[in-house]
Design a protein around this motif. Structure first.
Motif, PDB file in Angstrom:
ATOM      1  N   THR A   1       7.558  11.348 -31.125  1.00 37.98           N
ATOM      2  CA  THR A   1       7.456  12.600 -31.875  1.00 37.98           C
ATOM      3  C   THR A   1       8.389  13.658 -31.299  1.00 37.98           C
ATOM      4  O   THR A   1       9.021  14.418 -32.050  1.00 37.98           O
ATOM      5  CB  THR A   1       6.007  13.126 -31.860  1.00 37.98           C
ATOM      6  OG1 THR A   1       5.120  12.076 -32.188  1.00 37.98           O
ATOM      7  CG2 THR A   1       5.840  14.263 -32.855  1.00 37.98           C
ATOM      8  N   MET A   2       8.491  13.709 -29.968  1.00 37.02           N
ATOM      9  CA  MET A   2       9.364  14.698 -29.342  1.00 37.02           C
ATOM     10  C   MET A   2      10.824  14.415 -29.675  1.00 37.02           C
ATOM     11  O   MET A   2      11.599  15.341 -29.946  1.00 37.02           O
ATOM     12  CB  MET A   2       9.152  14.681 -27.827  1.00 37.02           C
ATOM     13  CG  MET A   2       9.862  15.809 -27.085  1.00 37.02           C
ATOM     14  SD  MET A   2       9.228  17.442 -27.520  1.00 37.02           S
ATOM     15  CE  MET A   2       7.605  17.383 -26.761  1.00 37.02           C
TER      16      MET A   2
ATOM     17  N   SER B   1      11.391  15.424 -33.346  1.00 38.31           N
ATOM     18  CA  SER B   1      11.246  16.869 -33.545  1.00 38.31           C
ATOM     19  C   SER B   1      12.417  17.637 -32.938  1.00 38.31           C
ATOM     20  O   SER B   1      12.990  18.531 -33.580  1.00 38.31           O
ATOM     21  CB  SER B   1       9.927  17.357 -32.932  1.00 38.31           C
ATOM     22  OG  SER B   1       8.820  16.734 -33.533  1.00 38.31           O
TER      23      SER B   1
ATOM     24  N   PHE C   1      10.546  22.815 -35.538  1.00 39.24           N
ATOM     25  CA  PHE C   1       9.799  21.974 -34.596  1.00 39.24           C
ATOM     26  C   PHE C   1       8.363  21.792 -35.077  1.00 39.24           C
ATOM     27  O   PHE C   1       7.816  20.684 -35.011  1.00 39.24           O
ATOM     28  CB  PHE C   1       9.814  22.607 -33.208  1.00 39.24           C
ATOM     29  CG  PHE C   1       9.209  21.732 -32.140  1.00 39.24           C
ATOM     30  CD1 PHE C   1       9.991  20.803 -31.474  1.00 39.24           C
ATOM     31  CD2 PHE C   1       7.865  21.839 -31.806  1.00 39.24           C
ATOM     32  CE1 PHE C   1       9.436  19.989 -30.497  1.00 39.24           C
ATOM     33  CE2 PHE C   1       7.305  21.027 -30.837  1.00 39.24           C
ATOM     34  CZ  PHE C   1       8.090  20.101 -30.177  1.00 39.24           C
ATOM     35  N   GLN C   2       7.768  22.862 -35.592  1.00 31.64           N
ATOM     36  CA  GLN C   2       6.409  22.765 -36.106  1.00 31.64           C
ATOM     37  C   GLN C   2       6.334  21.849 -37.317  1.00 31.64           C
ATOM     38  O   GLN C   2       5.417  21.018 -37.417  1.00 31.64           O
ATOM     39  CB  GLN C   2       5.901  24.156 -36.483  1.00 31.64           C
ATOM     40  CG  GLN C   2       4.512  24.154 -37.090  1.00 31.64           C
ATOM     41  CD  GLN C   2       4.079  25.529 -37.541  1.00 31.64           C
ATOM     42  OE1 GLN C   2       4.686  26.524 -37.213  1.00 31.64           O
ATOM     43  NE2 GLN C   2       3.015  25.581 -38.318  1.00 31.64           N
TER      44      GLN C   2
ATOM     45  N   ARG D   1       8.338  19.345 -38.165  1.00 29.85           N
ATOM     46  CA  ARG D   1       8.567  17.948 -37.809  1.00 29.85           C
ATOM     47  C   ARG D   1       7.425  17.390 -36.957  1.00 29.85           C
ATOM     48  O   ARG D   1       7.080  16.213 -37.069  1.00 29.85           O
ATOM     49  CB  ARG D   1       9.900  17.816 -37.068  1.00 29.85           C
ATOM     50  CG  ARG D   1      11.105  18.317 -37.838  1.00 29.85           C
ATOM     51  CD  ARG D   1      11.493  17.413 -38.993  1.00 29.85           C
ATOM     52  NE  ARG D   1      10.639  17.495 -40.168  1.00 29.85           N
ATOM     53  CZ  ARG D   1      10.746  18.443 -41.111  1.00 29.85           C
ATOM     54  NH1 ARG D   1      11.646  19.391 -41.005  1.00 29.85           N
ATOM     55  NH2 ARG D   1       9.941  18.421 -42.163  1.00 29.85           N
ATOM     56  N   TRP D   2       6.866  18.208 -36.076  1.00 30.16           N
ATOM     57  CA  TRP D   2       5.781  17.721 -35.225  1.00 30.16           C
ATOM     58  C   TRP D   2       4.540  17.406 -36.066  1.00 30.16           C
ATOM     59  O   TRP D   2       3.841  16.430 -35.808  1.00 30.16           O
ATOM     60  CB  TRP D   2       5.446  18.759 -34.163  1.00 30.16           C
ATOM     61  CG  TRP D   2       4.444  18.271 -33.155  1.00 30.16           C
ATOM     62  CD1 TRP D   2       3.073  18.346 -33.244  1.00 30.16           C
ATOM     63  CD2 TRP D   2       4.714  17.600 -31.915  1.00 30.16           C
ATOM     64  NE1 TRP D   2       2.495  17.780 -32.143  1.00 30.16           N
ATOM     65  CE2 TRP D   2       3.467  17.325 -31.307  1.00 30.16           C
ATOM     66  CE3 TRP D   2       5.890  17.222 -31.266  1.00 30.16           C
ATOM     67  CZ2 TRP D   2       3.370  16.672 -30.078  1.00 30.16           C
ATOM     68  CZ3 TRP D   2       5.786  16.581 -30.038  1.00 30.16           C
ATOM     69  CH2 TRP D   2       4.541  16.313 -29.463  1.00 30.16           C
ATOM     70  N   ASN D   3       4.264  18.228 -37.071  1.00 29.53           N
ATOM     71  CA  ASN D   3       3.077  18.043 -37.893  1.00 29.53           C
ATOM     72  C   ASN D   3       3.312  17.138 -39.103  1.00 29.53           C
ATOM     73  O   ASN D   3       2.365  16.888 -39.859  1.00 29.53           O
ATOM     74  CB  ASN D   3       2.558  19.407 -38.391  1.00 29.53           C
ATOM     75  CG  ASN D   3       1.911  20.205 -37.276  1.00 29.53           C
ATOM     76  OD1 ASN D   3       1.327  19.647 -36.353  1.00 29.53           O
ATOM     77  ND2 ASN D   3       2.024  21.514 -37.347  1.00 29.53           N
TER      78      ASN D   3
ATOM     79  N   THR E   1       4.895   8.196 -35.008  1.00 28.82           N
ATOM     80  CA  THR E   1       4.822   9.548 -34.455  1.00 28.82           C
ATOM     81  C   THR E   1       3.352   9.856 -34.175  1.00 28.82           C
ATOM     82  O   THR E   1       2.451   9.114 -34.562  1.00 28.82           O
ATOM     83  CB  THR E   1       5.398  10.582 -35.432  1.00 28.82           C
ATOM     84  OG1 THR E   1       4.678  10.512 -36.673  1.00 28.82           O
ATOM     85  CG2 THR E   1       6.874  10.318 -35.687  1.00 28.82           C
TER      86      THR E   1
ATOM     87  N   GLN F   1       1.187  12.110 -35.265  1.00 29.77           N
ATOM     88  CA  GLN F   1       0.260  12.348 -36.371  1.00 29.77           C
ATOM     89  C   GLN F   1      -0.141  11.043 -37.053  1.00 29.77           C
ATOM     90  O   GLN F   1      -1.288  10.877 -37.464  1.00 29.77           O
ATOM     91  CB  GLN F   1       0.891  13.305 -37.391  1.00 29.77           C
ATOM     92  CG  GLN F   1       1.311  14.645 -36.802  1.00 29.77           C
ATOM     93  CD  GLN F   1       0.183  15.358 -36.088  1.00 29.77           C
ATOM     94  OE1 GLN F   1      -0.966  15.252 -36.475  1.00 29.77           O
ATOM     95  NE2 GLN F   1       0.507  16.089 -35.032  1.00 29.77           N
TER      96      GLN F   1
ATOM     97  N   SER G   1      -2.701  17.239 -29.519  1.00 34.14           N
ATOM     98  CA  SER G   1      -1.465  17.221 -30.305  1.00 34.14           C
ATOM     99  C   SER G   1      -0.913  18.617 -30.576  1.00 34.14           C
ATOM    100  O   SER G   1       0.276  18.760 -30.849  1.00 34.14           O
ATOM    101  CB  SER G   1      -1.695  16.504 -31.639  1.00 34.14           C
ATOM    102  OG  SER G   1      -2.495  17.285 -32.511  1.00 34.14           O
TER     103      SER G   1
ATOM    104  N   LEU H   1       3.014  22.531 -29.585  1.00 32.82           N
ATOM    105  CA  LEU H   1       3.352  23.609 -30.520  1.00 32.82           C
ATOM    106  C   LEU H   1       3.058  24.969 -29.912  1.00 32.82           C
ATOM    107  O   LEU H   1       3.841  25.909 -30.062  1.00 32.82           O
ATOM    108  CB  LEU H   1       2.553  23.433 -31.817  1.00 32.82           C
ATOM    109  CG  LEU H   1       2.829  22.167 -32.626  1.00 32.82           C
ATOM    110  CD1 LEU H   1       1.936  22.130 -33.850  1.00 32.82           C
ATOM    111  CD2 LEU H   1       4.293  22.112 -33.033  1.00 32.82           C
TER     112      LEU H   1
END
Length: 279
Positions: free
Chosen positions: A78-79, A82, A206-207, A209-211, A227, A229, A253, A257
């Motif tokens: 995920t990192m 993102s 970033f938010q 893509r992370w979510n 990832t 999620q 998770s 953020l």
């Protein structure tokens, strides 16, 4: 009259401050309840009447979540997606925004309108054609397949274009008179001035893509490439849901953020946004 005006200003300030506090509490209350629920054992989670504070607080939920998921692998995946997507999004949005703002060409204006028009389309509408392209390019079941389609965003282009329009053309013309090329102007003048926009878009990107859940779920097939999620979704069984573990994993998770926002939010209202310009 002066005292009356001061009293009126003070009353207005108190009312507005109180209203803002109430709104902040409305937004904060569900998050606080969510975090506190992650420390409740299963017997308390759905007990009636509901309680905010856990009676027998425990960290066992976090230990179970950590052992249930390979956090290091999913965090790494995920990192990667993102951070890489955020960097490429900022670069693409800044270059497009600069071109739309400072190049006086009719076809660019029409193209900009077309890009903004895409914001009126639901994401689900374009998923099918984008997925087809991804498969044709051989990017299915890879991190590149979730990164590349997410680079260009109409929101980012609009933010940079709006900001660059506000910068006087005299600043650019002065640099050109001194022999600076458009690339030099963009890299050494426009980007440093646009630092607040860069930081703001970085936080948003970033938010996002992370979510992001739907697109990675469609593109990724190998569990090793999931990832975070998508990996959390694997905790939901067909017949039952381990809510204590699911809530604890969800709290973990959101930590990245929060850290990203704490680190970068001070740059959003940076007073250096007007560097190099005169009234």
């Amino acid at each position: 009259m002066n005292d009356t005006s001061k009293l009126h200003d003070k009353t207005s300030t108190i009312i507005l401050t109180t209203a803002l506090i109430l709104v902040a509490m409305l937004y904060l209350f569900p998050l606080v309840w969510f975090v506190l629920s992650s420390f409740k054992p299963g017997s308390e989670l759905f007990s009636y009447p509901l309680s905010i504070l856990p009676e027998n607080a425990t960290v066992q939920n976090y230990l179970d979540a950590w052992t249930s998921l390979d956090f290091v692998k999913y965090f790494t995946n995920t990192m990667k997606s993102s951070v890489i997507t955020t960097i490429l999004t900022v670069i693409a949005s800044a270059t497009c925004g600069f071109a739309f703002a400072k190049y006086d060409m009719k076809w660019l204006k029409f193209f900009f309108v077309c890009i903004i028009a895409t914001t009126m389309l639901p994401t689900e509408v374009i998923m099918n054609p984008v997925f087809t392209v991804i498969r044709k390019l051989g990017l299915y079941d890879s991190l590149a397949g979730i990164i590349i389609p997410s680079i260009n965003t109409a929101t980012g282009i609009f933010m940079f274009r709006t900001f660059f329009v506000s910068i006087p053309d005299d600043l650019i013309e002065s640099a050109r008179i001194d022999g600076a090329s458009d690339g030099t102007i963009f890299m050494k003048i426009m980007l440093p001035i646009a630092k607040p926009i860069i930081m703001t878009l970085s936080i948003f990107s970033f938010q996002w893509r992370w979510n992001d859940y739907i697109w990675p779920l469609i593109v990724l097939n190998d569990p090793k490439k999931y990832t975070f999620q998508v990996a959390i979704r694997s905790l939901v069984g067909a017949e039952n849901v381990n809510w204590t573990v699911l809530i604890a994993a969800s709290v973990i998770s959101i930590i990245p953020l929060v850290l990203v926002f704490i680190v970068f939010q001070r740059y959003i209202l940076d007073s250096g946004a007007t560097t190099g310009m005169k009234d």
